[in-house]
Write a protein that holds these residues in place. Structure first.
Motif, short mmCIF file in Angstrom:
data_model
loop_
_atom_site.label_atom_id
_atom_site.label_comp_id
_atom_site.label_asym_id
_atom_site.label_seq_id
_atom_site.Cartn_x
_atom_site.Cartn_y
_atom_site.Cartn_z
N TYR A 50 0.85 -1.19 0.00
CA TYR A 50 0.00 0.00 0.00
C TYR A 50 0.88 1.24 0.00
O TYR A 50 1.76 1.38 0.86
CB TYR A 50 -0.90 0.01 1.23
N SER A 51 0.65 2.12 -0.98
CA SER A 51 1.50 3.29 -1.14
C SER A 51 0.79 4.57 -0.71
O SER A 51 -0.38 4.79 -1.04
CB SER A 51 1.95 3.43 -2.59
N THR A 52 1.50 5.40 0.03
CA THR A 52 1.01 6.73 0.39
C THR A 52 1.89 7.82 -0.23
O THR A 52 1.80 8.99 0.15
CB THR A 52 1.00 6.91 1.91
N PHE A 53 2.71 7.45 -1.18
CA PHE A 53 3.71 8.38 -1.71
C PHE A 53 3.07 9.58 -2.41
O PHE A 53 3.61 10.69 -2.35
CB PHE A 53 4.66 7.67 -2.67
N LEU A 54 1.94 9.37 -3.09
CA LEU A 54 1.29 10.49 -3.76
C LEU A 54 0.84 11.56 -2.77
O LEU A 54 0.71 12.73 -3.13
CB LEU A 54 0.08 9.99 -4.57
N ILE A 55 0.61 11.16 -1.54
CA ILE A 55 0.19 12.11 -0.50
C ILE A 55 1.40 12.72 0.21
O ILE A 55 1.50 13.93 0.40
CB ILE A 55 -0.72 11.43 0.52
N THR A 56 2.34 11.86 0.58
CA THR A 56 3.47 12.32 1.39
C THR A 56 4.63 12.85 0.55
O THR A 56 5.41 13.68 1.02
CB THR A 56 3.99 11.18 2.28
N GLY A 57 4.75 12.36 -0.69
CA GLY A 57 5.87 12.76 -1.54
C GLY A 57 6.00 14.26 -1.72
O GLY A 57 7.08 14.84 -1.51
N PRO A 58 4.91 14.97 -2.13
CA PRO A 58 5.02 16.42 -2.29
C PRO A 58 5.39 17.14 -1.00
O PRO A 58 6.15 18.12 -1.03
CB PRO A 58 3.60 16.81 -2.76
N SER A 59 4.88 16.67 0.13
CA SER A 59 5.22 17.30 1.41
C SER A 59 6.70 17.14 1.73
O SER A 59 7.36 18.09 2.17
CB SER A 59 4.38 16.71 2.54
N LEU A 60 7.22 15.95 1.49
CA LEU A 60 8.65 15.71 1.74
C LEU A 60 9.51 16.56 0.81
O LEU A 60 10.54 17.11 1.23
CB LEU A 60 8.97 14.23 1.57
N PHE A 164 2.45 14.96 -11.96
CA PHE A 164 1.83 14.48 -13.20
C PHE A 164 0.67 13.55 -12.88
O PHE A 164 -0.40 13.63 -13.49
CB PHE A 164 2.88 13.75 -14.03
N ASP A 165 0.86 12.68 -11.90
CA ASP A 165 -0.22 11.79 -11.48
C ASP A 165 -1.40 12.56 -10.89
O ASP A 165 -2.56 12.24 -11.14
CB ASP A 165 0.29 10.79 -10.43
N LEU A 166 -1.10 13.58 -10.09
CA LEU A 166 -2.15 14.32 -9.40
C LEU A 166 -2.92 15.26 -10.32
O LEU A 166 -4.12 15.49 -10.12
CB LEU A 166 -1.55 15.12 -8.24
N THR A 174 4.42 2.27 -10.61
CA THR A 174 5.74 1.79 -10.19
C THR A 174 5.54 0.67 -9.17
O THR A 174 4.51 0.62 -8.50
CB THR A 174 6.57 2.91 -9.55
N PRO A 175 6.49 -0.23 -9.03
CA PRO A 175 6.36 -1.30 -8.03
C PRO A 175 6.27 -0.73 -6.62
O PRO A 175 6.78 0.37 -6.36
CB PRO A 175 7.65 -2.11 -8.22
N PRO A 176 5.63 -1.43 -5.70
CA PRO A 176 5.54 -0.96 -4.31
C PRO A 176 6.93 -0.70 -3.73
O PRO A 176 7.83 -1.52 -3.85
CB PRO A 176 4.85 -2.12 -3.59
N GLY A 177 7.07 0.42 -3.11
CA GLY A 177 8.34 0.78 -2.47
C GLY A 177 9.32 1.46 -3.39
O GLY A 177 10.33 2.00 -2.91
N ALA A 178 9.06 1.48 -4.70
CA ALA A 178 10.05 2.03 -5.64
C ALA A 178 10.22 3.53 -5.46
O ALA A 178 11.35 4.02 -5.40
CB ALA A 178 9.65 1.70 -7.08
N ASN A 179 9.11 4.25 -5.37
CA ASN A 179 9.21 5.71 -5.27
C ASN A 179 9.88 6.18 -3.98
O ASN A 179 10.81 6.98 -4.02
CB ASN A 179 7.82 6.34 -5.42
N PRO A 180 9.43 5.70 -2.81
CA PRO A 180 10.13 6.15 -1.59
C PRO A 180 11.58 5.68 -1.54
O PRO A 180 12.44 6.37 -0.98
CB PRO A 180 9.29 5.56 -0.45
N LEU A 181 11.86 4.51 -2.13
CA LEU A 181 13.25 4.04 -2.15
C LEU A 181 14.12 4.96 -3.00
O LEU A 181 15.25 5.29 -2.61
CB LEU A 181 13.30 2.61 -2.69
#
Length: 219
Positions: A50-60, A164-166, A174-181
């Motif tokens: 389960y990915s939350t990167f679309l939510i947390t990525g911009p904040s980070l 782009f996604d938003l 992308t595979p799970p974990g790929a973006n935060p990694l």
């Protein structure tokens, strides 16, 4: 040029170096928190898919940008003074004016290319090399740039993909974990670049005090 002018210029460079290093340490703290967060997110995504990167990525990414802004401002002030010191003492064959040296840090896109040559010249000329040595290899500068460029570019690419996604109906899968990694790796590179930049600031500032003897040798 009077001794007072000489001492004032070196004192100004030293003070700007101290301030810039403090701003870099602040950025390193922010970046370390981002790295720890993305490492934890990577673990969770690998574990749960389960990915939350679309939510947390911009904040980070925003935290990194806010942490970097004081570094850019203080670094511009330091670069201006360091380059001006060489010009004020009549160094011949300099490729960068204080203004142009500073601008190389601010031009979008070009600031992934131009600052390397500027900092390399500043390193070499501050360490006593004449104009023929301005383009000589400066390993500490090369190490800093080799860490900064991929770290910056990878973080920028991830931010673009998230936006782009938003903002569109097209999802980039992308595979799970790929973006935060990838963000963890990019942030780790920026941390390394920050450490190397501190080393370069200290070395160039010290060189202008003890190697080139700015204001004396070239008076």
């Amino acid at each position: 040029m009077s001794r007072l002018d000489y001492e004032d210029r070196l004192r100004s460079l030293r003070n700007r170096s101290v301030i810039t290093q403090a701003m870099i340490w602040l950025f390193l703290l922010v970046a370390s928190l981002v790295a720890l967060t993305t490492a934890w997110m990577t673990y969770l995504e690998f574990s749960t898919s389960y990915s939350t990167f679309l939510i947390t990525g911009p904040s980070l990414a925003l935290f990194l940008i806010l942490g970097a802004l004081p570094v850019v401002i203080s670094l511009c002030a330091w670069v201006w003074r360091a380059q001006a010191n060489l010009h004020d003492d009549g160094r011949e064959g300099l490729n960068y004016s204080p203004a142009w040296a500073t601008i190389t840090l601010l031009i979008p896109g070009a600031n992934l290319l131009l600052p390397y040559g500027m900092m390399r010249e500043l390193w070499n000329r501050s360490h006593g090399l004449e104009s023929w040595g301005a383009r000589h290899s400066a390993p500490p500068v090369t190490s800093w740039w080799a860490l900064f460029v991929p770290g910056f570019a990878l973080n920028a690419m991830l931010l673009f993909l998230v936006l782009f996604d938003l903002l569109t109906n097209i999802a980039v899968l992308t595979p799970p974990g790929a973006n935060p990694l990838m963000m963890f790796a990019a942030t780790a590179l920026l941390i390394g670049a920050g450490v190397m930049l501190i080393r370069n600031l200290r070395a160039i500032t010290l060189a202008q005090h003890t190697v080139t003897h700015v204001g004396d040798t070239f008076a």
